[in-house]
Write a protein that holds these residues in place. Structure first.
Motif, PDB file in Angstrom:
ATOM      1  N   LEU A   1       1.067   4.129  -2.918  1.00 15.22           N
ATOM      2  CA  LEU A   1       0.893   5.537  -2.575  1.00 15.22           C
ATOM      3  C   LEU A   1       2.039   6.380  -3.129  1.00 15.22           C
ATOM      4  CD1 LEU A   1      -0.555   7.823  -1.021  1.00 15.22           C
ATOM      5  CD2 LEU A   1       0.854   7.211   0.947  1.00 15.22           C
TER       6      LEU A   1
ATOM      7  N   ALA B   1       4.069  12.799   1.751  1.00 22.27           N
ATOM      8  CA  ALA B   1       4.438  11.384   1.827  1.00 22.27           C
ATOM      9  C   ALA B   1       4.875  10.969   3.229  1.00 22.27           C
ATOM     10  CB  ALA B   1       5.547  11.084   0.828  1.00 22.27           C
TER      11      ALA B   1
ATOM     12  N   THR C   1       0.835  -1.200   0.000  1.00 19.52           N
ATOM     13  CA  THR C   1       0.000   0.000   0.000  1.00 19.52           C
ATOM     14  C   THR C   1       0.870   1.251   0.000  1.00 19.52           C
ATOM     15  OG1 THR C   1      -1.695  -1.193   1.234  1.00 19.52           O
ATOM     16  CG2 THR C   1      -1.852   1.195   1.208  1.00 19.52           C
TER      17      THR C   1
END
Length: 66
Positions: free
Chosen positions: A9, A47, A5
């Motif tokens: 992303l 991030a 995941t």
């Protein structure tokens, strides 16, 4: 699963950054130096990188140019 995941992303953020960079530069909303410095910094913060990490990225980049 969680690592996958995070990887997805990061890929999505890179694609969005490239699209935003192209739009900002083509429309001349900001000058290129501001776009190439500011937008990656914003994406790095989104991030989840710490300021120390971002500083390390900048330092490594500065070392790689002569």
């Amino acid at each position: 699963m969680l690592a996958a995941t995070g990887f997805v992303l990061m890929i999505v953020l890179m694609i969005v950054l490239m699209i935003v960079l192209m739009i900002v530069l083509i429309k001349s909303w900001v000058s290129p130096p501001i776009a190439f410095i500011g937008l990656p910094l914003i994406v790095a913060v989104i991030a989840g990188f710490a300021p120390a990490d971002i500083g390390g990225f900048v330092g490594d980049g500065m070392k790689s140019i002569h």
